[in-house]
Design an enzyme around this catalytic site. Sequence first.
Site, PDB file in Angstrom:
ATOM      1  N   HIS A   1      -1.668  -5.476   1.450  1.00 33.55           N
ATOM      2  CA  HIS A   1      -3.199  -6.151   1.317  1.00 33.55           C
ATOM      3  C   HIS A   1      -2.762  -7.523   0.844  1.00 33.55           C
ATOM      4  O   HIS A   1      -2.176  -7.887   0.095  1.00 33.55           O
ATOM      5  CB  HIS A   1      -4.037  -5.287   0.353  1.00 33.55           C
TER       6      HIS A   1
ATOM      7  N   ASN B   1      -1.792   0.040   7.434  1.00 30.30           N
ATOM      8  CA  ASN B   1      -1.158  -1.362   7.605  1.00 30.30           C
ATOM      9  C   ASN B   1      -0.468  -2.272   6.379  1.00 30.30           C
ATOM     10  O   ASN B   1      -0.405  -3.494   6.305  1.00 30.30           O
ATOM     11  CB  ASN B   1      -2.423  -2.147   8.056  1.00 30.30           C
TER      12      ASN B   1
ATOM     13  N   GLU C   1     -10.099 -10.034  -7.468  1.00 36.05           N
ATOM     14  CA  GLU C   1      -9.119  -8.903  -7.393  1.00 36.05           C
ATOM     15  C   GLU C   1      -8.025  -9.139  -8.468  1.00 36.05           C
ATOM     16  O   GLU C   1      -7.407  -8.105  -8.914  1.00 36.05           O
ATOM     17  CB  GLU C   1      -8.587  -8.959  -5.923  1.00 36.05           C
TER      18      GLU C   1
ATOM     19  N   LYS D   1       0.674  -1.242  -0.061  1.00 35.33           N
ATOM     20  CA  LYS D   1       0.126  -0.122  -0.033  1.00 35.33           C
ATOM     21  C   LYS D   1       0.868   1.256  -0.115  1.00 35.33           C
ATOM     22  O   LYS D   1       1.948   1.092   0.143  1.00 35.33           O
ATOM     23  CB  LYS D   1      -0.916  -0.188   1.215  1.00 35.33           C
TER      24      LYS D   1
ATOM     25  N   TYR E   1     -12.787  -2.083  -2.871  1.00 37.60           N
ATOM     26  CA  TYR E   1     -13.392  -2.112  -1.573  1.00 37.60           C
ATOM     27  C   TYR E   1     -14.874  -2.382  -1.430  1.00 37.60           C
ATOM     28  O   TYR E   1     -15.616  -1.740  -0.579  1.00 37.60           O
ATOM     29  CB  TYR E   1     -12.995  -0.890  -0.569  1.00 37.60           C
TER      30      TYR E   1
END
Length: 151
Positions: free
Chosen positions: A117, A114, A128, A11, A51
């Site tokens: 992913h 975080n 995805e 990310k 998302y």
Amino acid sequence: MAIERTLIIVKPDGVQRGLVGQVIARFEARGLRIAGLKLMHISRELAEQHYAEHKHKPFYESTVKYITSSPVVVMVLEGPDAIAAARATLGATNPLNAQPGTIRADFGLNISRNIAHGSDKLETAEREIALYFKPEELLSYQRAGDVWLIE
Ligand code: GDP
């Protein structure tokens, strides 16, 4: 033990903090094989598709803003039970709850930053991967060391 493919994203915080190499190194050391890899800037439209399941959650807008804020590195990793293996290497969604030794625990402190992913199950991985890669961008090949990783 099925050979699976999973989508991993380093990310924006992972890229900005110079952690791309360390994140990839952990998956490679585990034995997962890179089937596709690229640097890209995720558009708002793509982030909304990614998302979609979180659309009505309170963190949706900030999560879309975060993933579109700066370039990311997306990759498809392949190997036996790759989806669960990669999720275990990533650690819990909230770095504060992640086990030491996982990427999120070792590099992060905050659920909204975080680092990476990973797809959570087979159907998600297929969906995805198709969002980020054309079939011809993904390569199947054997590495010389694969016989020492997979019986
Ligand atoms: P993942 O599969 O482990 O990434 O977790 P989820 O699919 O549940 O959530 C997707 C992403 O939304 C997470 O990686 C976080 O970036 C973000 N997220 C999830 N839950 C929360 C939350 O409670 N607060 C905030 N700020 N972000 C969250």
